[in-house]
Design a protein around this motif. Sequence first.
Motif, PDB file in Angstrom:
ATOM      1  N   GLY A   8      -1.632  -5.772   4.069  1.00 45.14           N
ATOM      2  CA  GLY A   8      -1.354  -4.712   3.115  1.00 45.14           C
ATOM      3  C   GLY A   8       0.109  -4.384   2.922  1.00 45.14           C
ATOM      4  O   GLY A   8       0.448  -3.555   2.071  1.00 45.14           O
ATOM      5  N   SER A  17       3.274   3.763  -3.236  1.00 44.97           N
ATOM      6  CA  SER A  17       2.267   3.834  -2.173  1.00 44.97           C
ATOM      7  C   SER A  17       1.867   2.436  -1.716  1.00 44.97           C
ATOM      8  O   SER A  17       1.928   1.473  -2.482  1.00 44.97           O
ATOM      9  N   ARG A  19      -1.227   0.698   1.233  1.00 46.58           N
ATOM     10  CA  ARG A  19      -2.282   0.938   2.203  1.00 46.58           C
ATOM     11  C   ARG A  19      -2.325  -0.241   3.168  1.00 46.58           C
ATOM     12  O   ARG A  19      -2.594  -1.372   2.754  1.00 46.58           O
ATOM     13  N   SER A  21      -3.962  -2.163   6.500  1.00 42.32           N
ATOM     14  CA  SER A  21      -5.221  -2.312   7.220  1.00 42.32           C
ATOM     15  C   SER A  21      -4.981  -3.078   8.511  1.00 42.32           C
ATOM     16  O   SER A  21      -4.099  -3.940   8.566  1.00 42.32           O
ATOM     17  N   THR A  69      -1.495   8.945   5.930  1.00 42.91           N
ATOM     18  CA  THR A  69      -2.797   9.328   6.446  1.00 42.91           C
ATOM     19  C   THR A  69      -3.416   8.149   7.167  1.00 42.91           C
ATOM     20  O   THR A  69      -3.540   7.055   6.595  1.00 42.91           O
ATOM     21  N   TYR A  82      -6.785   2.136   9.098  1.00 47.24           N
ATOM     22  CA  TYR A  82      -6.010   2.110   7.863  1.00 47.24           C
ATOM     23  C   TYR A  82      -4.836   3.072   7.955  1.00 47.24           C
ATOM     24  O   TYR A  82      -4.886   4.088   8.662  1.00 47.24           O
ATOM     25  N   GLN A  84      -2.704   4.916   4.977  1.00 48.73           N
ATOM     26  CA  GLN A  84      -2.353   5.171   3.585  1.00 48.73           C
ATOM     27  C   GLN A  84      -0.970   5.795   3.559  1.00 48.73           C
ATOM     28  O   GLN A  84      -0.753   6.852   4.154  1.00 48.73           O
ATOM     29  N   ASN A  86       1.993   7.228   1.204  1.00 50.65           N
ATOM     30  CA  ASN A  86       2.380   7.733  -0.120  1.00 50.65           C
ATOM     31  C   ASN A  86       3.810   8.241  -0.080  1.00 50.65           C
ATOM     32  O   ASN A  86       4.376   8.475   0.993  1.00 50.65           O
TER      33      ASN A  86
END
Length: 123
Positions: A8, A17, A19, A21, A69, A82, A84, A86
Amino acid sequence: QVQLVESGGGLVQAGGSLRLSCAASGRPFTRYSMGWFRRAPGKEREFVAAINWSGENTRYADSVKGRFTISRDNANAKDTVYLQMNSLKPEDTGIYLCAAGSPVFDGLGGDYWGQGTQVTVSS
């Protein structure tokens, strides 16, 4: 054979952003804390975020609170965590490493490590 495989990462402009993994295999990680660390060019490895085995508790570095997150999926024999990310900033640039094990939640490191995925944020 225990494996943590990250994916990712990539190149993104500031404010964008991504994400990340991390897929775990080789043993059940469902009872382990898992998390992310990063290594920026010329800097020491630093803690980013962690999540406990149940997913009920999380911790973040002050520098990423409110922007990143962490979550995990332990269902159906999947052990995946994960991240995330941003509102990315150039200072978020680095190699992001997935880790698993008891020291992770305290931000001290891991018993198991992935190879890392590169995140580059351009200004």
